[in-house]
Scaffold this motif. Structure first.
Motif, mmCIF file in Angstrom:
data_model
loop_
_atom_site.group_PDB
_atom_site.id
_atom_site.type_symbol
_atom_site.label_atom_id
_atom_site.label_comp_id
_atom_site.label_asym_id
_atom_site.label_seq_id
_atom_site.Cartn_x
_atom_site.Cartn_y
_atom_site.Cartn_z
ATOM 1 N N GLU A 26 0.844 -1.206 0.000
ATOM 2 C CA GLU A 26 0.000 0.000 0.000
ATOM 3 C C GLU A 26 0.873 1.248 0.000
ATOM 4 O O GLU A 26 1.979 1.250 0.555
ATOM 5 C CB GLU A 26 -0.880 0.045 1.247
ATOM 6 N N VAL A 27 0.374 2.304 -0.609
ATOM 7 C CA VAL A 27 0.961 3.631 -0.437
ATOM 8 C C VAL A 27 0.010 4.401 0.466
ATOM 9 O O VAL A 27 -1.154 4.624 0.122
ATOM 10 C CB VAL A 27 1.146 4.354 -1.784
ATOM 11 N N ILE A 28 0.480 4.768 1.638
ATOM 12 C CA ILE A 28 -0.336 5.486 2.624
ATOM 13 C C ILE A 28 0.234 6.884 2.821
ATOM 14 O O ILE A 28 1.322 7.211 2.330
ATOM 15 C CB ILE A 28 -0.375 4.732 3.966
ATOM 16 N N GLU A 29 -0.503 7.705 3.537
ATOM 17 C CA GLU A 29 -0.012 9.048 3.853
ATOM 18 C C GLU A 29 0.504 9.057 5.280
ATOM 19 O O GLU A 29 -0.182 8.627 6.215
ATOM 20 C CB GLU A 29 -1.124 10.082 3.689
ATOM 21 N N LEU A 30 1.720 9.514 5.460
ATOM 22 C CA LEU A 30 2.351 9.567 6.781
ATOM 23 C C LEU A 30 2.958 10.952 6.960
ATOM 24 O O LEU A 30 3.856 11.341 6.214
ATOM 25 C CB LEU A 30 3.435 8.485 6.872
ATOM 26 N N GLU A 31 2.396 11.685 7.898
ATOM 27 C CA GLU A 31 2.834 13.056 8.173
ATOM 28 C C GLU A 31 2.778 13.905 6.906
ATOM 29 O O GLU A 31 3.686 14.684 6.601
ATOM 30 C CB GLU A 31 4.252 13.075 8.765
ATOM 31 N N GLY A 32 1.690 13.705 6.166
ATOM 32 C CA GLY A 32 1.454 14.504 4.969
ATOM 33 C C GLY A 32 2.241 14.084 3.743
ATOM 34 O O GLY A 32 2.160 14.737 2.703
#
Length: 543
Positions: free
Chosen positions: A495-501
């Motif tokens: 998965e590609v997730i959002e982490l700290e924007g």
């Protein structure tokens, strides 16, 4: 632990080799110790195939298999090949236009997992020791560089690799000869091919991803022995290759699946979603409507054929079956060829043992070249390249002409020298594919499918999916390919997730069904599949 022969993998190749070794030992009144290690929690737990089974090799291994209660109960009674023109229509091909290799009358619709369980029982009765739940993680070499066994995976390490309270070290299994039968894209097989240059002068191996479901359908929809193969839609819309299938088994059960060639170009393509929409085609939906989905699984298939087949013998052992790539894609069958390769390896190794030798290079190649296995692979050597180069229709027509009329005249060999991972093109060359949402009746999401695969892994263990460079997925692949692992993986591992924007790459290793697609299709060859703790992975009941 010391053995005469260690076999890695309890699939049709490994178990056939084990049985044949013990048969030869008994015939020659010779003591022989044979050990099979299997990464699945039980024999058959990780076995996945269509499967329409040709019993040619089984006839040789156990001529009396019918009286031995082998699980071959459903003979093929009706055989259809359909060209799906779009999501509504199709053409059923006349038998005269079907390649001879795709005719299935005389074969059986089986569960390959159950067949391997039966083969395992025969092996144990012959005196073979089988250890499920023990994945071979390392090849052992002696001072001369010959293979002298394998080491099994450590158990009880945490995510950082540190021993937990439950830690148990792996075991070294020393052998005079070691046979590797891990299935397609085996991680030890990859090492052996590189170590001994077994693929020198060969075209790259080619692969497909097979995705399959087991259904229980209404009795009025069930036709035991009916075999349907499809080509064309939905893969034709993205100019990709592969084929669909639906086989009617016993007990009102059918298996349905899609094979997607992994040389596809469009980075938006998702084999999983192609399969889900495929089931809505009337060729398949007419049987599935009103049914209940029981199981799900996925597995890569080695389909390069003879042109991609590496040299299988090396100092101390032999590479067997789909670990080498003996599948006959023109038949869409690899079980009988895998079994034969195992039986030939057993004969080659036993000849060395009978002479009191160890760690030599067994004479497998000579037996292979004189066998029906070589002849069968030679006759179908051009099938994959014809489809890749000319497309499903033209390539299939060429294969039919070659098999029916020009078999003895067609002397040349077509080559397909471009590796599957090199074929993926940038996003800019393609448009997104609008996959419909699952309806929960015929099509389903990935989480529910992974649940049906019975996949389980110990969460607190080292990740078995290794990145050579952790920056590549986001810094290189995301912009160019949209990070394709999100789509080519059929289990939602990546998965590609959002982490700290900011975008971040996440690996959900516990979802892995051990299909090996990531190891094959990653465009940078950045992902390496390795063995997790023993017993982890899918638990296929009847696949």
């Amino acid at each position: 632990m010391e053995f005469d022969v260690v076999i890695v993998g309890a699939g049709p190749a490994g178990l056939a080799a084990a049985c044949r070794l013990m048969q030869l030992a008994n015939e020659n009144e010779q003591d022989l110790s044979v050990c099979v290690v299997e990464k699945g929690a039980e024999v058959g737990a990780h076995i996945l195939s269509g499967a329409v089974f040709e019993h040619k090799a089984l006839d040789e291994l156990f001529p009396d298999w019918e009286r031995m209660d082998a699980p071959l109960h459903t003979a093929v009674t009706d055989d259809k090949l359909c060209y799906l023109t779009n999501k509504f229509n199709h053409l059923t091909m006349d038998e005269s236009f079907m390649p001879d290799s795709m005719k299935n009358i005389g074969n059986f619709v089986i569960s390959l997992g159950n067949f391997c369980r039966w083969l395992g029982q025969q092996a144990e009765q012959l005196g073979v020791e089988i250890y499920p739940g023990f994945p071979a993680s390392e090849i052992l070499y002696n001072e001369q560089g010959m293979v002298c066994g394998v080491a099994t995976q450590d158990m009880g390490r945490d995510k950082n690799g540190e021993p937990k309270a439950t830690f148990e070290p792996g075991i070294e299994l020393h052998a005079k000869y070691t046979l590797f039968a891990e299935g397609a894209r085996g991680h030890l097989g990859k090492e052996l091919i590189k170590q001994f240059h077994l693929d020198h002068g060969k075209q790259p191996q080619h692969y497909a991803l097979g995705i399959k479901e087991l259904w229980e359908i209404p009795a009025e929809n069930h036709q035991p022995g009916l075999v349907i193969h499809g080509v064309g839609w939905p893969l034709s819309e993205s100019h990709s290759h592969g084929g669909s299938f639906l086989y009617h088994m016993e007990n009102n059960q059918v298996v349905v699946g899609l094979i997607t060639d992994l040389n596809y170009k469009n980075p938006y393509l998702s084999p999983y979603d192609e399969f889900q929409r495929m089931k809505h085609h009337p060729v398949f939906s007419r049987y599935l409507v009103g049914g209940n989905r029981i199981a799900y699984g996925a597995r890569a298939i080695a389909k390069g054929g003879l042109s991609s087949l590496p040299r299988q013998q090396f100092p101390g052992g032999v590479l067997l079956g789909c670990d080498a790539g003996t599948l006959n894609m023109a038949k869409i069958k690899g079980s009988h060829t895998a079994m034969k390769s195992g039986m030939l390896a057993a004969e080659a190794v036993f000849e060395e043992l009978k002479q009191g030798l160890s760690h030599t290079t067994p004479g497998y190649d000579r037996l292979f070249l004189d066998s029906w296995l070589y002849q069968e692979l030679h006759e179908s050597r051009n099938f994959g390249a014809e489809v890749h180069k000319f497309g499903t229709l033209v390539g299939g027509a060429l294969a039919t002409i070659e098999q029916k009329w020009l078999k003895k005249l067609f002397k040349w060999t077509l080559k397909d020298k471009r590796a599957d991972h090199e074929c993926l093109e940038p996003l800019a060359k393609h448009t997104p594919i609008p996959y419909p949402k699952p309806d929960g009746i015929l099509s389903f999401d990935k989480p529910s499918s992974v649940y049906l695969s019975g996949t389980q892994h110990e969460e607190n263990q080292p990740c078995h999916l290794k990145l050579a460079d952790s920056d590549i997925p986001i810094k290189v692949h995301l912009e160019t390919f949209g990070e394709p692992s999100q789509r080519y993986c059929p289990a939602g591992v990546y998965e590609v997730i959002e982490l700290e924007g900011k975008p971040a790459f996440q690996i959900n290793a516990a979802n892995c069904v051990h299909c090996k697609t990531c190891d094959i299709k990653d465009p940078s060859q950045n992902i390496t599949w390795t063995t997790p703790e023993g017993g982890g992975g899918p638990s296929y009941p009847n696949m």
